[in-house]
Structures are given as structure tokens and as C-alpha cells.
Scaffold this motif. Sequence first.
Motif, PDB file in Angstrom:
ATOM      1  N   UNK A 118       7.272  16.756  36.639  1.00  0.00           N
ATOM      2  CA  UNK A 118       7.304  17.665  37.919  1.00  0.00           C
ATOM      3  C   UNK A 118       6.804  16.851  39.229  1.00  0.00           C
ATOM      4  N   UNK A 119       5.493  16.363  38.974  1.00  0.00           N
ATOM      5  CA  UNK A 119       4.781  15.668  40.287  1.00  0.00           C
ATOM      6  C   UNK A 119       4.012  14.508  39.257  1.00  0.00           C
ATOM      7  N   UNK A 120       3.912  13.348  39.970  1.00  0.00           N
ATOM      8  CA  UNK A 120       3.153  12.252  39.615  1.00  0.00           C
ATOM      9  C   UNK A 120       3.659  11.190  39.599  1.00  0.00           C
ATOM     10  N   UNK A 121       3.349  10.280  38.757  1.00  0.00           N
ATOM     11  CA  UNK A 121       3.669   8.800  38.799  1.00  0.00           C
ATOM     12  C   UNK A 121       5.183   8.427  37.946  1.00  0.00           C
TER      13      UNK A 121
ATOM     14  N   UNK B  84      -1.346  20.559  34.010  1.00  0.00           N
ATOM     15  CA  UNK B  84      -1.889  19.410  34.900  1.00  0.00           C
ATOM     16  C   UNK B  84      -2.599  18.369  34.136  1.00  0.00           C
ATOM     17  N   UNK B  85      -2.404  17.097  34.165  1.00  0.00           N
ATOM     18  CA  UNK B  85      -3.185  16.000  33.541  1.00  0.00           C
ATOM     19  C   UNK B  85      -3.789  15.025  34.449  1.00  0.00           C
ATOM     20  N   UNK B  86      -4.977  15.212  34.405  1.00  0.00           N
ATOM     21  CA  UNK B  86      -5.756  14.086  35.249  1.00  0.00           C
ATOM     22  C   UNK B  86      -6.392  12.873  34.440  1.00  0.00           C
ATOM     23  N   UNK B  87      -5.643  11.713  34.836  1.00  0.00           N
ATOM     24  CA  UNK B  87      -5.829  10.425  34.069  1.00  0.00           C
ATOM     25  C   UNK B  87      -6.949   9.742  34.876  1.00  0.00           C
ATOM     26  N   UNK B  88      -7.954   9.587  34.233  1.00  0.00           N
ATOM     27  CA  UNK B  88      -9.197   9.067  35.006  1.00  0.00           C
ATOM     28  C   UNK B  88      -9.474   7.680  34.486  1.00  0.00           C
TER      29      UNK B  88
ATOM     30  N   UNK C 219      -2.886  11.904  39.038  1.00  0.00           N
ATOM     31  CA  UNK C 219      -2.574  13.226  38.590  1.00  0.00           C
ATOM     32  C   UNK C 219      -1.060  13.454  38.112  1.00  0.00           C
ATOM     33  N   UNK C 220      -0.464  14.353  37.085  1.00  0.00           N
ATOM     34  CA  UNK C 220       0.822  14.509  36.735  1.00  0.00           C
ATOM     35  C   UNK C 220       0.986  15.824  36.515  1.00  0.00           C
ATOM     36  N   UNK C 221       1.750  16.507  37.013  1.00  0.00           N
ATOM     37  CA  UNK C 221       2.132  17.947  36.728  1.00  0.00           C
ATOM     38  C   UNK C 221       3.290  18.094  35.696  1.00  0.00           C
ATOM     39  N   UNK C 222       2.990  18.655  34.642  1.00  0.00           N
ATOM     40  CA  UNK C 222       4.039  18.652  33.644  1.00  0.00           C
ATOM     41  C   UNK C 222       4.556  20.150  33.234  1.00  0.00           C
ATOM     42  N   UNK C 223       5.819  20.028  32.761  1.00  0.00           N
ATOM     43  CA  UNK C 223       6.372  21.455  32.431  1.00  0.00           C
ATOM     44  C   UNK C 223       6.468  21.225  30.966  1.00  0.00           C
ATOM     45  N   UNK C 224       5.960  22.242  30.188  1.00  0.00           N
ATOM     46  CA  UNK C 224       6.285  22.137  28.624  1.00  0.00           C
ATOM     47  C   UNK C 224       7.740  22.638  28.074  1.00  0.00           C
ATOM     48  N   UNK C 225       8.505  21.689  28.068  1.00  0.00           N
ATOM     49  CA  UNK C 225       9.745  21.872  27.316  1.00  0.00           C
ATOM     50  C   UNK C 225       9.669  22.601  26.142  1.00  0.00           C
TER      51      UNK C 225
END
Length: 252
Positions: free
Chosen positions: A76-79, A148-152, A242-248
Motif C-alpha cells: 500500500x505504501x513503501x518501496x 507496517x513493517x520497519x526494515x532497519x 517503511x512499508x504499509x501492507x494489507x493482509x490479503x
Amino acid sequence: MKPRVLALVALGAVLIPLPAIAQEDDEGPVGIAAYYYCNQATEQRADEIFEEYFAPILDKHVEAGHLTAWGWLSHRVGGKWRRLEYMFAPTREILLSTRGAIIEEFQADDSPLSEEFSQICPSHDDYIWNHEAGSEPIGAATRPEWSISMYFECDFAREDLADEIYENVFGPVFDEAVADGTISGWNWLSHDVGGKYRRLGTITGTSPNAVLDGRDAVFGAINEMAEGALNVFSETCNSHTDYLWRVQMARP
């Protein structure tokens, strides 16, 4: 209590009490995540194929006890990653052997759906993640719809310190936010195999705003109560995506 965290307390960097830390941690579930690059014009067809073709095979391995959980998430949002497939197992050995068996099943079937999927999502990045801490074991309950996933990116020599801070300073604040409904859940995972990201923090919620507002509230509270620890963490893991994901789809 581990020495580095004690040092932070002595310096006055941590402004909230720390819980007792177990000397030996139980091995948590291990997950593999495939981050797909897909054609945005046709990626919804990839969702349909995944549900029709891939999901029944993954379900079979959950029912057999080989996998503890799996999921299919949409960007939804991110890279640049457009889709995320994950699966978790009790150990890395079981995870890799199960994944190998699943790949063999797909190859033996030689379905045209597999080829169609590959044309829509022709490449991906793989990561293996170790589950370090969280509000509940992965796969213990049905996932909320948004995450939301925060990849560090972290300093390899000091990332164990980041784990101590995240689990034992930030963790209680996250747990309180789960208890009062600010967020639905959280998890902290460490890199085993994959690319440049060394740590992964997730926050789940019932809507995009619930996830993002919850994240802001939690880190705002951490900044007020443990600004020193947050600063040390930020120095250790000084960049993130950051990525905003929707669970399908997700099991169980």
C-alpha cells in the motif's frame, strides 16, 4: 539483566524500569519472506492465482504441522516490493526442508498458473527472519488486516544492543499499547539470511490510520519515557525503510 542495558541504566539513559531478562531465550519460530516485484497493472491477478493455486498447498503443510503460519500481503505504501509471501516454522531446518518440498510440488505440477504468476511477479528478494520478541507468537491468532513493517539497517557489531533495547525497553510500551487497544500487535525479528536489512519491526492494526497513529503514539511515549534508550537505538540502527501492507490471506 544484560551488561549493556545495565550500562544504559547507570548513565541515566533509560528512564523506565526494565523487566527481568531471562538468561536463556527459547528459540522462537523462524520465517522466510519472499518480497516480490510485480507488474502493477496485473498484480491483482497474482493475488487470484496465489489464492487458487499456492494457498491450498501451504494450507496442507500447516495442517501437517510443518508450518506454523503463512501469509500473502499486498503493498500500500513503501518501496518497490509489491507483494510479500511469508511462512513460519518451528525451526530453520524444518522451514527450509518444507520450503524445498513445496517448491518440488509446484515444479512437479507444472501448472500454467505458476507460469502466469511468474510473468506478473518475475523476481523477488528472499530473507530468513528469526522471531525475537512480540505481543504474541506468530501464527497464534488470525492477523489483523493491516501492518507496517520497519526494515532497519544496523551496525552489525552492535545490533545485539538494539535487540536488548527494543525487547526490554520498547517492548513494555508496545505491550501496554496492545492492552489498551492503541495497536493490535507487534513483533521484532532479526536477520538470518538475506539483503541489507538487519532487523524488522512490525505493528498491526485494523486500518491504515490505526497502524500509523498507533506507531506515532507508541514511539511518542517511548521518546518521553526513554529518550536516551531511543537515541542509542537510533545510533545503532540509523536507517530504515517503511512499508504499509494489507493482509490479503493469512493462516492460521
